[in-house]
Write a protein that holds these residues in place. Structure first.
Motif, PDB file in Angstrom:
ATOM      1  N   VAL A   6      19.262  38.686  51.688  1.00 15.04           N
ATOM      2  CA  VAL A   6      19.628  38.842  53.088  1.00 15.04           C
ATOM      3  C   VAL A   6      18.383  38.779  53.965  1.00 15.04           C
ATOM      4  CG1 VAL A   6      20.744  40.342  54.786  1.00 15.04           C
ATOM      5  CG2 VAL A   6      21.563  40.322  52.422  1.00 15.04           C
ATOM      6  N   ALA A   7      18.495  38.049  55.069  1.00 16.73           N
ATOM      7  CA  ALA A   7      17.406  37.978  56.039  1.00 16.73           C
ATOM      8  C   ALA A   7      17.980  38.021  57.446  1.00 16.73           C
ATOM      9  CB  ALA A   7      16.596  36.703  55.850  1.00 16.73           C
ATOM     10  N   LEU A   8      17.326  38.797  58.290  1.00 20.89           N
ATOM     11  CA  LEU A   8      17.613  38.755  59.722  1.00 20.89           C
ATOM     12  C   LEU A   8      16.723  37.669  60.290  1.00 20.89           C
ATOM     13  CD1 LEU A   8      17.521  42.569  60.565  1.00 20.89           C
ATOM     14  CD2 LEU A   8      19.534  41.143  60.282  1.00 20.89           C
ATOM     15  N   TYR A   9      17.214  36.968  61.311  1.00 17.81           N
ATOM     16  CA  TYR A   9      16.350  35.946  61.882  1.00 17.81           C
ATOM     17  C   TYR A   9      16.342  36.005  63.394  1.00 17.81           C
ATOM     18  CZ  TYR A   9      20.431  32.950  62.842  1.00 17.81           C
ATOM     19  OH  TYR A   9      21.626  32.439  63.300  1.00 17.81           O
ATOM     20  N   ALA A  10      15.187  35.639  63.915  1.00 19.26           N
ATOM     21  CA  ALA A  10      14.987  35.543  65.349  1.00 19.26           C
ATOM     22  C   ALA A  10      15.012  34.071  65.706  1.00 19.26           C
ATOM     23  CB  ALA A  10      13.650  36.170  65.725  1.00 19.26           C
ATOM     24  N   LYS A  14      11.817  31.530  64.831  1.00 14.45           N
ATOM     25  CA  LYS A  14      12.001  30.846  63.546  1.00 14.45           C
ATOM     26  C   LYS A  14      11.390  31.669  62.408  1.00 14.45           C
ATOM     27  CE  LYS A  14      13.514  26.967  65.537  1.00 14.45           C
ATOM     28  NZ  LYS A  14      14.203  27.399  66.695  1.00 14.45           N
ATOM     29  N   GLU A  15      11.551  32.959  62.492  1.00 13.56           N
ATOM     30  CA  GLU A  15      10.985  33.871  61.500  1.00 13.56           C
ATOM     31  C   GLU A  15      12.111  34.632  60.806  1.00 13.56           C
ATOM     32  OE1 GLU A  15       7.749  37.514  61.343  1.00 13.56           O
ATOM     33  OE2 GLU A  15       7.802  36.163  63.050  1.00 13.56           O
ATOM     34  N   LEU A  16      11.988  34.797  59.505  1.00 13.22           N
ATOM     35  CA  LEU A  16      12.978  35.540  58.727  1.00 13.22           C
ATOM     36  C   LEU A  16      12.422  36.905  58.354  1.00 13.22           C
ATOM     37  CD1 LEU A  16      14.211  32.718  56.319  1.00 13.22           C
ATOM     38  CD2 LEU A  16      15.355  33.589  58.347  1.00 13.22           C
ATOM     39  N   LEU A  17      13.253  37.929  58.507  1.00  9.80           N
ATOM     40  CA  LEU A  17      12.897  39.291  58.112  1.00  9.80           C
ATOM     41  C   LEU A  17      13.798  39.670  56.946  1.00  9.80           C
ATOM     42  CD1 LEU A  17      12.772  40.898  61.679  1.00  9.80           C
ATOM     43  CD2 LEU A  17      10.882  39.885  60.384  1.00  9.80           C
ATOM     44  N   TYR A  18      13.236  39.643  55.751  1.00  7.63           N
ATOM     45  CA  TYR A  18      14.032  39.920  54.550  1.00  7.63           C
ATOM     46  C   TYR A  18      14.305  41.410  54.432  1.00  7.63           C
ATOM     47  CZ  TYR A  18      13.112  35.129  53.329  1.00  7.63           C
ATOM     48  OH  TYR A  18      13.059  33.765  53.344  1.00  7.63           O
ATOM     49  N   ILE A  19      15.546  41.728  54.101  1.00  6.19           N
ATOM     50  CA  ILE A  19      15.934  43.126  53.923  1.00  6.19           C
ATOM     51  C   ILE A  19      16.752  43.247  52.638  1.00  6.19           C
ATOM     52  CG2 ILE A  19      15.888  43.777  56.368  1.00  6.19           C
ATOM     53  CD1 ILE A  19      18.912  43.344  56.399  1.00  6.19           C
ATOM     54  N   PRO A  20      16.672  44.389  51.992  1.00  5.78           N
ATOM     55  CA  PRO A  20      17.507  44.587  50.803  1.00  5.78           C
ATOM     56  C   PRO A  20      18.980  44.633  51.193  1.00  5.78           C
ATOM     57  CG  PRO A  20      15.752  46.243  50.953  1.00  5.78           C
ATOM     58  CD  PRO A  20      15.781  45.515  52.250  1.00  5.78           C
ATOM     59  N   GLY A  21      19.812  43.928  50.459  1.00  5.75           N
ATOM     60  CA  GLY A  21      21.238  43.897  50.750  1.00  5.75           C
ATOM     61  C   GLY A  21      21.883  45.263  50.735  1.00  5.75           C
ATOM     62  N   GLU A  22      21.340  46.173  49.928  1.00 11.47           N
ATOM     63  CA  GLU A  22      21.937  47.509  49.866  1.00 11.47           C
ATOM     64  C   GLU A  22      21.657  48.338  51.120  1.00 11.47           C
ATOM     65  OE1 GLU A  22      18.097  47.502  47.469  1.00 11.47           O
ATOM     66  OE2 GLU A  22      19.930  46.324  47.411  1.00 11.47           O
TER      67      GLU A  22
END
Length: 108
Positions: A6-10, A14-22
Motif C-alpha cells: 500500500v502506498a499513499l500518493y501525492a 509524484k511521490e509514493l509514501l509506503y505504509i504497512p497494510g495493517e
C-alpha cells in the motif's frame, strides 16, 4: 490488507509514501480498491491511495461511518508520523484543501 503493498500518493509530487497494510482499517473505499486490485495470480496487489482520500474525520476520531466510510481509515499514529517525516504534506494542495486532515495533528 496485510498481504497488499500500500502506498499513499501525492498527485502534484509524484511521490509514493509506503505504509504497512495493517495500518489501514477496512472501509467501503478500501474494499472497493482491493476488489479492483485482486485478480487470479496476483497474491500481493499494489494499491495506491490518493492522500486526499485519508479520512480526516477518522483522524479526529469523529467518523461515524466506520466500515461504510468512503475514505481510508489510516491509523492516527501513522498519519502523525507521516506528517512529521514529510514536512511538505500539509502544503500538498489536496491535503491543504481538507483542513480536517491537518487540524488533528498540527500545532496551532
Amino acid at each position: 490488507t496485510s498481504t497488499a503493498l500500500v502506498a499513499l500518493y501525492a498527485e502534484d509530487r509524484k511521490e509514493l509514501l509506503y505504509i504497512p497494510g495493517e495500518r489501514l482499517a477496512h472501509t467501503a473505499y478500501l474494499y472497493s480498491i482491493l476488489q479492483r486490485a485482486m485478480h487470479p495470480g496476483n497474491s500481493k496487489p499494489f494499491i495506491q491511495i490518493p492522500l486526499h482520500m485519508v479520512c480526516g474525520l477518522h483522524q479526529r476520531n469523529l467518523c461515524l461511518f466506520g466500515q461504510d466510510c468512503r475514505c481510508v481509515h489510516l491509523c492516527r499514529e501513522t498519519w502523525q508520523q507521516l506528517l512529521a517525516a514529510h514536512p511538505w504534506l500539509p502544503e500538498e494542495e489536496k491535503v491543504r484543501g481538507q483542513k480536517h486532515l491537518l487540524q488533528c495533528c498540527l500545532p496551532t
